[in-house]
Design a protein around this motif. Structure first.
Motif, PDB file in Angstrom:
ATOM      1  N   THR A  59       0.780  -1.227  -0.013  1.00  0.00           N
ATOM      2  CA  THR A  59      -0.058   0.049   0.038  1.00  0.00           C
ATOM      3  C   THR A  59       0.847   1.197   0.006  1.00  0.00           C
ATOM      4  O   THR A  59       0.665   2.243  -0.760  1.00  0.00           O
ATOM      5  N   THR A  60       1.904   1.137   0.822  1.00  0.00           N
ATOM      6  CA  THR A  60       2.835   2.317   1.022  1.00  0.00           C
ATOM      7  C   THR A  60       3.865   2.494  -0.228  1.00  0.00           C
ATOM      8  O   THR A  60       4.640   3.591  -0.116  1.00  0.00           O
ATOM      9  N   ASN A  61       4.078   1.251  -0.871  1.00  0.00           N
ATOM     10  CA  ASN A  61       5.293   1.365  -1.700  1.00  0.00           C
ATOM     11  C   ASN A  61       6.579   1.440  -1.047  1.00  0.00           C
ATOM     12  O   ASN A  61       7.836   2.058  -1.446  1.00  0.00           O
ATOM     13  N   LEU A  62       6.602   0.875   0.402  1.00  0.00           N
ATOM     14  CA  LEU A  62       7.806   1.124   1.078  1.00  0.00           C
ATOM     15  C   LEU A  62       8.251  -0.531   1.086  1.00  0.00           C
ATOM     16  O   LEU A  62       7.703  -1.402   1.067  1.00  0.00           O
ATOM     17  N   TYR A  63       9.675  -0.566   1.217  1.00  0.00           N
ATOM     18  CA  TYR A  63      10.282  -1.855   1.442  1.00  0.00           C
ATOM     19  C   TYR A  63       9.912  -2.827   0.644  1.00  0.00           C
ATOM     20  O   TYR A  63       9.494  -4.088   0.734  1.00  0.00           O
ATOM     21  N   PRO A  64       9.958  -2.619  -0.885  1.00  0.00           N
ATOM     22  CA  PRO A  64       9.726  -3.620  -1.838  1.00  0.00           C
ATOM     23  C   PRO A  64      10.613  -4.995  -1.779  1.00  0.00           C
ATOM     24  O   PRO A  64       9.904  -5.947  -2.120  1.00  0.00           O
ATOM     25  N   THR A  65      11.877  -4.973  -1.245  1.00  0.00           N
ATOM     26  CA  THR A  65      12.689  -5.937  -1.110  1.00  0.00           C
ATOM     27  C   THR A  65      12.105  -7.070  -0.277  1.00  0.00           C
ATOM     28  O   THR A  65      12.020  -8.259  -0.387  1.00  0.00           O
ATOM     29  N   GLU A  66      11.832  -6.357   0.994  1.00  0.00           N
ATOM     30  CA  GLU A  66      11.101  -7.127   2.266  1.00  0.00           C
ATOM     31  C   GLU A  66      10.081  -7.802   1.791  1.00  0.00           C
ATOM     32  O   GLU A  66       9.504  -8.776   2.076  1.00  0.00           O
ATOM     33  N   ARG A  67       9.176  -6.958   1.248  1.00  0.00           N
ATOM     34  CA  ARG A  67       7.506  -7.498   0.784  1.00  0.00           C
ATOM     35  C   ARG A  67       7.875  -8.479  -0.293  1.00  0.00           C
ATOM     36  O   ARG A  67       6.965  -9.632  -0.107  1.00  0.00           O
ATOM     37  N   ASN A  68       8.699  -8.246  -1.253  1.00  0.00           N
ATOM     38  CA  ASN A  68       8.901  -9.444  -2.116  1.00  0.00           C
ATOM     39  C   ASN A  68       9.148 -10.756  -1.537  1.00  0.00           C
ATOM     40  O   ASN A  68       8.761 -11.837  -1.530  1.00  0.00           O
ATOM     41  N   SER A  69      10.336 -10.499  -0.464  1.00  0.00           N
ATOM     42  CA  SER A  69      10.488 -11.919   0.313  1.00  0.00           C
ATOM     43  C   SER A  69       9.359 -12.292   1.064  1.00  0.00           C
ATOM     44  O   SER A  69       9.235 -13.581   1.218  1.00  0.00           O
ATOM     45  N   LEU A  70       8.631 -11.607   1.982  1.00  0.00           N
ATOM     46  CA  LEU A  70       7.290 -12.185   2.264  1.00  0.00           C
ATOM     47  C   LEU A  70       6.438 -12.929   1.542  1.00  0.00           C
ATOM     48  O   LEU A  70       6.099 -13.638   2.122  1.00  0.00           O
ATOM     49  N   VAL A  71       6.229 -12.085   0.371  1.00  0.00           N
ATOM     50  CA  VAL A  71       5.497 -12.756  -0.434  1.00  0.00           C
ATOM     51  C   VAL A  71       5.955 -14.186  -0.936  1.00  0.00           C
ATOM     52  O   VAL A  71       5.122 -15.136  -0.932  1.00  0.00           O
ATOM     53  N   GLU A  72       7.045 -14.407  -1.140  1.00  0.00           N
ATOM     54  CA  GLU A  72       7.712 -15.733  -1.695  1.00  0.00           C
ATOM     55  C   GLU A  72       7.675 -16.735  -0.378  1.00  0.00           C
ATOM     56  O   GLU A  72       7.364 -17.711  -0.731  1.00  0.00           O
ATOM     57  N   ASN A  73       7.957 -16.277   0.899  1.00  0.00           N
ATOM     58  CA  ASN A  73       7.725 -17.182   1.947  1.00  0.00           C
ATOM     59  C   ASN A  73       6.405 -17.705   1.767  1.00  0.00           C
ATOM     60  O   ASN A  73       5.976 -18.853   2.303  1.00  0.00           O
ATOM     61  N   LEU A  74       5.434 -16.879   1.885  1.00  0.00           N
ATOM     62  CA  LEU A  74       4.001 -16.878   1.912  1.00  0.00           C
ATOM     63  C   LEU A  74       3.660 -18.023   0.903  1.00  0.00           C
ATOM     64  O   LEU A  74       3.014 -19.192   1.142  1.00  0.00           O
ATOM     65  N   VAL A  75       3.918 -17.630  -0.496  1.00  0.00           N
ATOM     66  CA  VAL A  75       3.569 -18.597  -1.570  1.00  0.00           C
ATOM     67  C   VAL A  75       4.167 -19.729  -1.159  1.00  0.00           C
ATOM     68  O   VAL A  75       3.452 -20.957  -1.591  1.00  0.00           O
ATOM     69  N   ASN A  76       5.459 -19.857  -0.819  1.00  0.00           N
ATOM     70  CA  ASN A  76       6.044 -21.331  -0.648  1.00  0.00           C
ATOM     71  C   ASN A  76       5.358 -22.155   0.559  1.00  0.00           C
ATOM     72  O   ASN A  76       5.751 -23.344   0.571  1.00  0.00           O
ATOM     73  N   SER A  77       4.579 -21.276   1.307  1.00  0.00           N
ATOM     74  CA  SER A  77       4.181 -22.149   2.487  1.00  0.00           C
ATOM     75  C   SER A  77       2.857 -22.795   2.248  1.00  0.00           C
ATOM     76  O   SER A  77       2.037 -23.471   3.043  1.00  0.00           O
ATOM     77  N   GLN A  78       2.324 -22.350   0.964  1.00  0.00           N
ATOM     78  CA  GLN A  78       0.904 -23.044   0.600  1.00  0.00           C
ATOM     79  C   GLN A  78       0.964 -24.440   0.419  1.00  0.00           C
ATOM     80  O   GLN A  78       1.817 -25.047  -0.197  1.00  0.00           O
ATOM     81  N   GLU A  79      -0.106 -25.115   1.171  1.00  0.00           N
ATOM     82  CA  GLU A  79      -0.251 -26.715   1.295  1.00  0.00           C
ATOM     83  C   GLU A  79      -1.013 -27.027  -0.280  1.00  0.00           C
ATOM     84  O   GLU A  79      -1.411 -26.360  -0.891  1.00  0.00           O
TER      85      GLU A  79
END
Length: 142
Positions: A49-69
């Motif tokens: 939403t804020t366009n802040l911390y894109p590297t961290e956001r992308n890392s969190l997205v990948e962690n979340l996607v990889n956790s999907q059962e």
């Protein structure tokens, strides 16, 4: 557009500090913490939403996607199915423009809906979880 940009950025800063600061409140390396995946989804939404911390956001997205059962859900800390976590995952991934993992997650939500139309936790229908699942599906179809 309503004068809250700085407030949103300040909130994103607080989230960033709680995850990545010198004295983090939350340990991203400890999957057994309460609300582990919900911390990811909140941070993803705030950083997107804020366009802040894109590297961290992308890392969190990948962690979340990889956790999907395999069955489509995003698990709780007890490795059980969790409608609430799945709903939040759908909403945050859509916000981050990651539609593909949400297809299976929405299918999971639909399959876990009770005969009376709601959703619950541990077989007990719950208004909060029902509203979150309904919002996630609404966001998905919109």
């Amino acid at each position: 557009g309503q004068g809250f940009k700085e407030d949103a950025q300040d909130m994103a800063e607080v989230i960033y500090e709680s995850l990545y600061g010198l004295s983090p409140d939350f340990d991203l390396s400890n999957l057994n913490q309460d609300e582990y995946w919900l911390s990811h989804t909140g941070a993803i939404e705030a950083f997107t939403t804020t366009n802040l911390y894109p590297t961290e956001r992308n890392s969190l997205v990948e962690n979340l996607v990889n956790s999907q059962e395999y069955e489509g859900y995003f698990g709780s800390i007890d490795d059980g199915t969790d409608v609430q976590t799945t709903a939040y995952a759908i909403m945050s991934l859509l916000k981050a423009s990651r539609r593909t993992p949400t297809d299976d997650a929405v299918d999971y939500l639909k399959s876990s809906q009770s005969d009376s139309g709601g959703w619950g936790y541990n077989s007990i229908e719950n208004t909060e979880i029902t509203s979150e699942a309904a919002q996630a599906i609404f966001d998905y179809i919109r």
